[in-house]
Design an enzyme around this catalytic site. Structure first.
Site, PDB file in Angstrom:
ATOM      1  N   ASP A 184       0.322  -1.020  -0.315  1.00 31.44           N
ATOM      2  CA  ASP A 184      -0.060   0.211   0.290  1.00 31.44           C
ATOM      3  C   ASP A 184       0.741   1.400   0.068  1.00 31.44           C
ATOM      4  OD1 ASP A 184      -3.086   0.998   1.770  1.00 31.44           O
ATOM      5  OD2 ASP A 184      -1.424   2.347   2.115  1.00 31.44           O
ATOM      6  N   GLU A 227      -4.846   2.708  -3.047  1.00 28.12           N
ATOM      7  CA  GLU A 227      -3.560   2.904  -3.245  1.00 28.12           C
ATOM      8  C   GLU A 227      -2.988   1.456  -3.225  1.00 28.12           C
ATOM      9  OE1 GLU A 227      -5.328   3.485  -1.197  1.00 28.12           O
ATOM     10  OE2 GLU A 227      -3.769   4.406   0.500  1.00 28.12           O
TER      11      GLU A 227
HETATM   12  N1  GTP Z   1      -5.507   9.945  -7.389  1.00 26.33           N
HETATM   13  C1  GTP Z   1      -6.369   8.544  -7.055  1.00 26.33           C
HETATM   14  N2  GTP Z   1      -6.749   8.756  -5.537  1.00 26.33           N
HETATM   15  C2  GTP Z   1      -6.989   7.636  -5.072  1.00 26.33           C
HETATM   16  C3  GTP Z   1      -7.498   7.072  -5.712  1.00 26.33           C
HETATM   17  N3  GTP Z   1      -7.942   5.686  -5.340  1.00 26.33           N
HETATM   18  C4  GTP Z   1      -7.851   6.008  -3.889  1.00 26.33           C
HETATM   19  N4  GTP Z   1      -7.047   7.449  -4.005  1.00 26.33           N
HETATM   20  C5  GTP Z   1      -6.948   8.432  -2.363  1.00 26.33           C
HETATM   21  O1  GTP Z   1      -5.700   7.789  -1.757  1.00 26.33           O
HETATM   22  C6  GTP Z   1      -5.996   8.093  -0.918  1.00 26.33           C
HETATM   23  C7  GTP Z   1      -5.783   7.331   0.384  1.00 26.33           C
HETATM   24  O2  GTP Z   1      -5.658   7.776   1.567  1.00 26.33           O
HETATM   25  P1  GTP Z   1      -5.903   7.336   2.471  1.00 26.33           P
HETATM   26  O3  GTP Z   1      -6.291   5.981   2.861  1.00 26.33           O
HETATM   27  O4  GTP Z   1      -5.801   7.967   4.312  1.00 26.33           O
HETATM   28  O5  GTP Z   1      -4.461   6.354   3.038  1.00 26.33           O
HETATM   29  P2  GTP Z   1      -2.622   7.346   2.760  1.00 26.33           P
HETATM   30  O6  GTP Z   1      -3.032   8.794   2.948  1.00 26.33           O
HETATM   31  O7  GTP Z   1      -2.040   6.254   1.985  1.00 26.33           O
HETATM   32  O8  GTP Z   1      -1.834   6.511   4.174  1.00 26.33           O
HETATM   33  P3  GTP Z   1      -1.233   5.015   4.571  1.00 26.33           P
HETATM   34  O9  GTP Z   1      -1.956   4.594   3.821  1.00 26.33           O
HETATM   35  O10 GTP Z   1      -1.654   5.790   5.922  1.00 26.33           O
HETATM   36  O11 GTP Z   1       0.458   5.226   4.462  1.00 26.33           O
HETATM   37  C8  GTP Z   1      -7.287   9.108  -0.655  1.00 26.33           C
HETATM   38  O12 GTP Z   1      -6.977  10.297  -0.349  1.00 26.33           O
HETATM   39  C9  GTP Z   1      -8.057   8.507  -1.833  1.00 26.33           C
HETATM   40  O13 GTP Z   1      -8.767   9.625  -1.613  1.00 26.33           O
HETATM   41  C10 GTP Z   1      -7.561   6.841  -7.673  1.00 26.33           C
HETATM   42  O14 GTP Z   1      -8.110   6.124  -8.737  1.00 26.33           O
HETATM   43  N5  GTP Z   1      -6.374   7.669  -7.669  1.00 26.33           N
END
Ligand code: GTP
Length: 316
Positions: A184, A227
């Site tokens: 992740d 992600e």
């Molecule tokens: N650009 C983009 N962002 C995405 C997509 N799918 C999910 N996200 C973003 O990925 C982010 C995931 O955030 P969090 O689950 O808080 O996790 P993180 O910021 O990676 O933090 P940790 O996992 O704790 O390291 C969110 O802001 C979602 O909007 C996508 O297809 N494209």
């Protein structure tokens, strides 16, 4: 129409009869031809045939009906039209794309005794090109739909559904070590917040491509959502999986996304689980094993996050 030489003197009623048959055959919206089974001489070609393939006089069937054919066609059905004793074996139906005009025909071939007693082939062929094109379009549409149903649109990796379907298949190949890696991206939200969603998308694609460079042909990589990514490594021991995860982690850490003059550094946290597959007797058992591997890798990944991110952790 290319006429057959009369084999006997015709009476007035014979002539009427023969003209009636001519009229019928020449009115058909189908090719009808007759050729000698031994010499391939074309003995009869109806008007439909002449209008599509030209005059037949003094020619062999393959010279008239096929493109640049100077000897009997490899696909000639003549051998199928006779039984072991050399007698007519009934109707042989097949579909064929004509080499001269590229159109598809359904052909009904049959050996018959000709008016002079020799064995000839008669073929009646109807144009089925439109049906074939429709069939082809349906096959292509089905395969596109299947591919899309299994593909993550952004990264073109497998999606979650395909990942678990393929995982179940792998888990049923018993008596092999199987490893699972989940990872992740760290603080991905910050990337979106700082650079924008489009740049976040580009980072996801970048991560997918970097990971693909580390895989073997049979490894299964998927974007599980957001992600988060999953990796199934068939026939792989725990230590090998650790090396793979470490190599991918190092790749992310040292090869930032370079885009529009910016350099975007992404790291990820990895969880590994593995087991040696036992004898599996039912698909449900494969499913249960897969879920265990998945949950263990997920726990290990959370542990890597808690321990400070940008690292590999495993399920003990
Ligand atoms: N650009 C983009 N962002 C995405 C997509 N799918 C999910 N996200 C973003 O990925 C982010 C995931 O955030 P969090 O689950 O808080 O996790 P993180 O910021 O990676 O933090 P940790 O996992 O704790 O390291 C969110 O802001 C979602 O909007 C996508 O297809 N494209």
């Amino acid at each position: 129409m290319t006429k057959i030489a009369p084999q006997h003197a015709e009476t007035g009623s014979d002539t009427n009869h023969s003209q009636a048959i001519d009229t019928i055959l020449n009115s058909l919206d189908a090719l009808v031809y007759v050729s000698d089974l031994d010499t391939y001489d074309l003995l009869y070609l109806n008007d439909y045939g002449v209008s599509v393939w030209g005059e037949a006089k003094g020619k062999k069937c393959y010279q008239v009906l096929q493109s640049a054919q100077h000897s009997p066609c490899q696909f000639c059905t003549n051998p199928k039209l006779l039984d072991e004793k050399g007698n007519p074996a009934g109707v042989h139906v097949w579909e064929f794309q004509n080499t001269q005009n590229g159109r598809w025909y359904q052909c009904r071939d049959q050996a018959i005794h000709w008016t002079d007693g020799r064995l000839v082939r008669i073929e009646i062929a109807t144009d089925i090109t439109e049906r074939k094109q429709m069939e082809q379009a349906l096959i292509e549409a089905k395969s596109t739909a299947e591919r899309l149903a299994d593909t993550d649109e952004l990264t073109q990796l497998y999606n979650r559904r395909a990942f678990f379907n393929l995982g179940r298949q792998v888990a049923q190949q018993t008596a092999q070590p199987l490893a699972f890696i989940m990872f992740d991206i760290d603080h991905f939200k910050r990337i979106n917040d700082r650079w924008g969603h489009a740049m976040g998308d580009a980072a996801l694609i970048h991560i997918a491509r970097l990971t693909q460079t580390k895989l073997r042909t049979n490894d299964i990589l998927a974007r599980l959502g957001g992600e988060e990514f999953g990796l199934i490594l068939p026939n792989t021991h725990h230590e090998q999986a650790w090396q793979v995860a470490e190599s991918i982690r190092h790749g992310f850490d040292t090869q930032p996304l370079q885009l529009d003059g910016y350099s975007i550094h992404c790291t990820a946290s990895f969880g590994i689980s593995s087991l040696s597959l036992p004898q599996i007797n039912h698909p449900d058992e494969a499913q249960a094993l897969l879920e265990t591997l998945f949950n263990n890798a997920d726990q290990a990944m959370m542990q890597a996050k808690r321990a400070g991110r940008n690292q590999v952790s495993d399920a003990a």
